[in-house]
Structure formats: C-alpha cells, structure tokens
Write an enzyme that holds these catalytic residues in place. Structure first.
Site, PDB file in Angstrom:
ATOM      1  NE  ARG A  15      46.152  15.691 -69.018  1.00  0.00           N
ATOM      2  CZ  ARG A  15      45.037  15.693 -69.750  1.00  0.00           C
ATOM      3  NH1 ARG A  15      44.559  16.821 -70.217  1.00  0.00           N
ATOM      4  NH2 ARG A  15      44.417  14.564 -70.003  1.00  0.00           N
ATOM      5  N   GLY A 104      39.256   3.371 -62.662  1.00  0.00           N
ATOM      6  CA  GLY A 104      38.945   4.039 -61.397  1.00  0.00           C
ATOM      7  C   GLY A 104      38.622   5.516 -61.548  1.00  0.00           C
ATOM      8  CG  ASP A 105      40.439   7.663 -64.753  1.00  0.00           C
ATOM      9  OD1 ASP A 105      39.866   6.667 -65.226  1.00  0.00           O
ATOM     10  OD2 ASP A 105      41.392   8.234 -65.331  1.00  0.00           O
ATOM     11  CG  ASN A 226      42.272  12.782 -67.938  1.00  0.00           C
ATOM     12  OD1 ASN A 226      42.771  11.741 -67.523  1.00  0.00           O
ATOM     13  ND2 ASN A 226      41.356  12.797 -68.888  1.00  0.00           N
TER      14      ASN A 226
END
Ligand code: UD1
Ligand code: CA
Length: 449
Positions: A15, A104-105, A226
C-alpha cells in the site's frame, strides 16, 4: 540477560505503492527501520538480526550504513510472521538468551516499553506487547484470562465475540530463544490467510503449560505504517515528539511546529532555534548557540556561542568553532571555521579552513571546483578578506593577511601581506553626462518613430 533482537522487515508494503522497501521510507530523515533499531538498542542486545525480503539488497545496504554488526537474513517468500522469525533460526543457532521480536515498520516504541517486556519475562515464559486500540480494525485480538494470555486470534479468523475485544497485539514478543524456535516449529498455516502466524505460539505455549502474559503500552507506540498517509502522520508524530524532547532538555524553540528535526539531531541546553529551521541528518548544535530563522543544516557541528543565519545553509562537514558568526545567504560546506571568525553575508565557503577571528567580506567565494577536482582554500587567523574576493583553490592565505575588495586570488598570500588583484580604475571626466544625453536622445527618436 543476554538478548537477541529479531526485526521483521521482509514485507512488501504494497500500500506504499513504492519501489523503495517500506522499512526504508524515512521518518525524521532516517529509514523507519533505523527507528526500530534504535528502540531495540535500548536493550543493549548481544545480537541483532534483520529479516529482509522485498528489496533485500536495499535493506542490507541501509542496515550496513546504520551498524555493520547487524546481521541481515533473507526470507525469500513472505509466508507469515512465524516463518519470518524462523529465518533467523540459523543465524541464532546456539544463541543462549532471549529473543525479542520487533517489526521494522513500527518506529515509535518508547524507551522503557521493551524493558517492561523483558522485566515481565522474569515472571513468564512468553511475553507479548499489547495495547488498547481505539479502533481495533484488523489487529490480532489478545484473548486474556486474568493476567494470562490464552491465545491471539487474527481478525480474519476471529468470531464476532473475539472481534469485540479491544486489547490488541502489537506484534512484539519476548521469549527464550530455544523455546521460541521450538514453538515456531509447531506453527502451521491452516488459517484464513494460509500464513504461518507468529501469534500462534501463544496457544502452543499455553498447551505446553508455559506461562504467557501480555504487557500493555500506549497505542501511539505501536503505530505501524502501511500507507503514505500513515507515513505523513508518523512524520508529524515524530516531529512533535522530537521537539517536545528538545524543549524538555532545555532548548528554546520559538515556533516549535516550524522546526524540522532529524532522528539524530543533537541540540545542547540553552541553544535557541528561531522559526523555520530544517535539520538534516548528522547535526550537533552546542549549548547556547543560536540558529536564526530560515536556516538549513545538515552533517555539521555548531559550537557554543555561535550564531547562524538568518537564511544560512550549513552542509556536510561544516565545523563551526565557538562564537563563529555565519550570516545571511552564506553556504558552508566541508570547512572548519575557527573561533570567533565571521562570514556574514552572501558567501560560499567550501573545502576550506578559516582561522580564528578572521573576517570574510560579503560576496566572497572559495572557487573550490575546477570542473573535475575539488581543491582546498586555507585561510589563517586574523585575516581580513575584502568583499567579493574570489579565492581560486588550491590557495593559502597567511595569518593577518588582507585582500582588497574584488581581488581574484590565484597565488598564495604570505603572512601579513595585502593582495590586490583587480584592474585599475580609470575616470573619464564628463563622460557619463555625454552618454546619458546620447541614450536619452535615442529613446526619444524611437518613441516618436
Ligand atoms: C500482525 C499480527 C497481528 C498484529 C499486527 C500488528 C501476525 C499473524 N499478526 O498482523 O496480530 O495485531 O501485526 O501490526 O503476526 N513480515 C515479514 N515476513 C512475512 C510477514 C510479515 O517480514 O512473511 C513482517 C512485515 O514486513 C511487517 C510485520 O512482519 O513488518 C507484520 O506483518 P504484517 O503482514 O503487517 O502483519 P499484520 O497482518 O498486520
Ligand atoms: Ca501490519
């Protein structure tokens, strides 16, 4: 307790609609992965393993830049979070201690949250980080029985009753390495997504009679990214936190919301930052320095008592000593400016050193580039560089020397000498008046014709 961090960073981030792997999108001008690594570094891990997949080469290169001791393993196909952690199994073969799994995000973990998880490990075999979700959306739901975490059910697989649970899974967990990998070996993929869910280790651990619990943190800490919209919100959140942290540390920000900081910006106590200042990576500003409005700084060091701007640009390698003054429309790159020196107006100083108390006149340029190579300009202490001096590098100016306004310096100037390099002025009496008359007459003819 010896610790290994396993950071999941293999996902595509569909996304984001990007060629750049999601974890490399920047927040505070550092890849979001660097934020996760920094949060993890608070635990002083003995080992750190990043699991890369999409854009693995880019991730590997970025990680090497952050810290060469961090290992990167490949998850060739994204078969789920349990499968991802399993990719670190070989790298952690023989490792004795705890594994803490991070994403990691997820860049906003606060120092202290991971410590609370590892502290809870003292009481339980497996610890999950959860949060009360304002809008639980598609998060995994934590099914609690008192303090005991019974299982995690993914949204896709949850019943209506389970979907009503608001205590959600952040994705972080802490567990003894050997236990975790043996639990993961039992995880199957018979679920709605056909993935190997890391979350399944909770029910498996309970089945073994292990103690499992969840520690709660603030939802903002678990914010995952995202989409570009979420990235922009994350940037805004990062900035407001970083500004607040600086103010807590005794830095004055006259208009905090207009100051943009980088993840690694360091500013000393009682420094004053005026409105609309942008900090790129690698900036240190010492106590009591003042950065005036509309400056752009990156890769530079500003010492105590220095004043920069308004409208100045400090580029990588700009090294300002105490009480240096850098004024408006001045660009400094890869140059050391010694104590008390002044470059106050409209100048470019690149690949240079400037001695203490030297004054650089308006419009001075170090001509450092010949089209192929870069060359240095070295200016001593107590020098006076006249306005509009062109210093054609490589060139040296001795201590206490001087240049006349408009000089093009092509030869070294000895200590104490004065350099004049400009064509001599000629005055032509009455010539200006004659020229004006001639031009005005021409204009009159043209407007009539
Ligand atoms: C996961 C959790 C969910 C939790 C949510 C929090 C599982 C099964 N679900 O769901 O309970 O509420 O995170 O955000 O764990 N990744 C890999 N390799 C893979 C799959 C994922 O490296 O094969 C990485 C992703 O890059 C990402 C992280 O793991 O950083 C989470 O993956 P994602 O697919 O976003 O999990 P969710 O479905 O959000
Ligand atoms: Ca996610």
């Amino acid at each position: 307790m010896t610790l290994a961090l396993v950071i999941l960073a293999a996902g595509k981030g569909t996304r984001m609609n990007s060629d750049l792997p999601k974890v490399l999108h920047p927040i505070g001008q550092a890849p979001m992965l660097a934020h996760a690594l920094r949060a993890g570094a608070d635990l002083a891990p003995a080992r750190t393993v990043v699991v890369a997949g999409h854009g693995a080469d880019q991730v590997r290169a970025a990680v090497a830049e952050i810290d060469e001791t961090i290992e990167v393993v490949l998850q060739p196909e994204q078969k789920g979070t349990a499968h991802a952690v399993d990719m670190a199994r070989a790298a952690l073969q023989g490792f004795e201690g705890d594994v803490v799994v991070l994403y990691g995000d997820t860049p906003f973990l606060r120092p202290g949250t991971l410590e609370r998880m590892t502290a809870a490990r003292g009481r339980c075999d497996l610890v999950i980080l959860g949060f009360e979700a304002a809008d639980p959306a598609r998060y995994g739901r934590l099914v609690m029985d008192g303090d005991r975490l019974e299982r995690i059910v993914e949204y896709k697989d949850a019943t209506e009753a389970e979907r009503a649970i608001t205590f959600c899974n952040s994705g972080l967990m802490a567990c003894d390495a050997a236990t975790l990998f043996s639990l993961i070996a039992e995880v199957g993929n018979a679920n709605a997504a056909g993935e190997y869910y890391l979350t399944d280790v909770v029910a498996l651990a309970n089945a073994r009679g292990l103690a499992v619990t969840a520690v709660a943190c603030d939802e903002a800490e678990t914010l995952g990214i995202n989409t570009r919209g979420e990235l922009a919100r994350a940037e805004a959140l990062f900035q407001s936190r970083a500004r607040a942290d600086l103010m807590d540390q005794g830095v004055t920000l006259l208009a905090p919301e207009t100051v943009h900081l980088a993840m690694d910006t360091v500013i000393g106590r009682d420094a004053l930052i005026e409105p609309n200042v942008v900090f790129g990576p690698g900036v240190t500003v010492e106590s009591g320095a003042r950065i005036r409005a509309f400056c752009h700084l990156e890769g530079c060091h500003v010492s105590a008592g220095a004043v920069v701007g308004p409208f100045a640009r400090l580029r990588p390698g700009a090294e300002l000593a105490e009480d240096v003054h850098i004024g408006n429309f001045v660009e400094i790159k890869n140059a050391e400016i010694a104590e008390g020196a002044k470059v106050n107006h409209l100048s470019y100083i690149g690949d240079a050193s400037i001695g203490a108390r030297t004054n650089i006149g308006a419009g001075t340029i170090t001509c450092n580039y010949d089209g192929v190579f870069k060359h240095r300009t070295e200016i001593g202490a107590g020098v006076f560089i006249g306005s509009d001096t062109m210093l054609v590098a490589p060139v040296r100016v001795g201590h206490n020397a001087m240049t006349a306004t408009g000089t093009v310096v092509t030869k070294d100037i000895p200590e104490g000498a004065m350099a004049i390099g400009r064509t001599e002025q000629v005055n032509k009496p009455g010539f200006a008046v004659k020229l004006f008359d001639m031009l005005r007459a021409k204009k009159t003819r043209q407007t009539r014709g």
